[in-house]
Design a protein around this motif. Sequence first.
Motif, PDB file in Angstrom:
ATOM      1  N   ILE A  59       0.859  -1.189   0.000  1.00  0.00           N
ATOM      2  CA  ILE A  59       0.000   0.000   0.000  1.00  0.00           C
ATOM      3  C   ILE A  59       0.894   1.237   0.000  1.00  0.00           C
ATOM      4  CG2 ILE A  59      -1.736   1.294   1.300  1.00  0.00           C
ATOM      5  CD1 ILE A  59      -2.562  -1.447   2.555  1.00  0.00           C
ATOM      6  N   ASP A  60       0.700   2.107  -0.985  1.00  0.00           N
ATOM      7  CA  ASP A  60       1.472   3.345  -1.046  1.00  0.00           C
ATOM      8  C   ASP A  60       1.152   4.221   0.158  1.00  0.00           C
ATOM      9  OD1 ASP A  60       2.183   2.370  -3.515  1.00  0.00           O
ATOM     10  OD2 ASP A  60       1.128   3.926  -4.665  1.00  0.00           O
ATOM     11  N   ALA A  61       2.174   4.798   0.757  1.00  0.00           N
ATOM     12  CA  ALA A  61       2.007   5.770   1.834  1.00  0.00           C
ATOM     13  C   ALA A  61       2.091   7.160   1.220  1.00  0.00           C
ATOM     14  CB  ALA A  61       3.083   5.584   2.897  1.00  0.00           C
ATOM     15  N   ILE A  62       1.032   7.922   1.362  1.00  0.00           N
ATOM     16  CA  ILE A  62       0.978   9.287   0.845  1.00  0.00           C
ATOM     17  C   ILE A  62       0.843  10.189   2.057  1.00  0.00           C
ATOM     18  CG2 ILE A  62      -0.257  10.864  -0.679  1.00  0.00           C
ATOM     19  CD1 ILE A  62      -1.445   8.213  -1.958  1.00  0.00           C
ATOM     20  N   TYR A  63       1.774  11.103   2.230  1.00  0.00           N
ATOM     21  CA  TYR A  63       1.801  11.876   3.466  1.00  0.00           C
ATOM     22  C   TYR A  63       2.363  13.267   3.220  1.00  0.00           C
ATOM     23  CZ  TYR A  63       6.839  11.675   4.219  1.00  0.00           C
ATOM     24  OH  TYR A  63       8.192  11.874   4.131  1.00  0.00           O
ATOM     25  N   GLY A  64       2.551  14.035   4.281  1.00  0.00           N
ATOM     26  CA  GLY A  64       2.927  15.436   4.200  1.00  0.00           C
ATOM     27  C   GLY A  64       4.344  15.769   3.805  1.00  0.00           C
ATOM     28  N   GLY A  65       5.214  14.788   3.611  1.00  0.00           N
ATOM     29  CA  GLY A  65       6.524  15.016   3.046  1.00  0.00           C
ATOM     30  C   GLY A  65       7.659  15.360   3.991  1.00  0.00           C
ATOM     31  N   SER A  66       7.416  15.379   5.294  1.00  0.00           N
ATOM     32  CA  SER A  66       8.457  15.740   6.248  1.00  0.00           C
ATOM     33  C   SER A  66       9.342  14.544   6.597  1.00  0.00           C
ATOM     34  CB  SER A  66       7.826  16.283   7.533  1.00  0.00           C
ATOM     35  OG  SER A  66       8.820  16.590   8.492  1.00  0.00           O
ATOM     36  N   SER A  67      10.580  14.843   6.965  1.00  0.00           N
ATOM     37  CA  SER A  67      11.493  13.797   7.446  1.00  0.00           C
ATOM     38  C   SER A  67      11.508  13.739   8.969  1.00  0.00           C
ATOM     39  CB  SER A  67      12.910  14.067   6.938  1.00  0.00           C
ATOM     40  OG  SER A  67      13.405  15.275   7.491  1.00  0.00           O
TER      41      SER A  67
END
Length: 174
Positions: A31-39
């Motif tokens: 399942i692809d994880a799509i999120y806010g982009g922060s490390s």
Amino acid sequence: MAVFCGSKTGNDPLFIQHAQQLGYLLAEKGIDAIYGGSSKGLMGAVANAAMERNGKVIGIIPSFFTQWEHQHTTITELIVVDDMHTRKKLLYERCDAAIILPGGVGTLDEFFEMLTWNQLSIHNKKIFLLNTNGFYNFLLNHLKKMQEENFLHEKIDSRITILENPELLPDYLF
């Protein structure tokens, strides 16, 4: 699956443990994880865990956050957008479902917008709330109060699935 959570880790070590478990789980289930982009924070924990297990991770971050939130540079894809509205719209468009982990007001904003759009039939995507160590108990009580006072069109649990542990998620997806 969209993952909404904090760019901080919070005080309870279980928050980060659950974030990592979720990342592993998403990768293992393809399942692809799509999120806010922060490390950073729980966002980074989910992304790093998914990447450790060769998962696909897509981050969507507004350009002004690249200085604040330390955009993740080792994920599958990082999309930099102009503003928060574009970020949220892309997150919603690219996901089939969403899970909300502990976080701050930004996480709540994303949760309530997703819930509102669901209620208004703009989409019908599943929404999961990961209630790690009762983090969302007060919010859930307030939502129940809104229901009791007849401010909702339907029971709140018809739109939200509450999970106490990320390991329960596959029971609702497959």
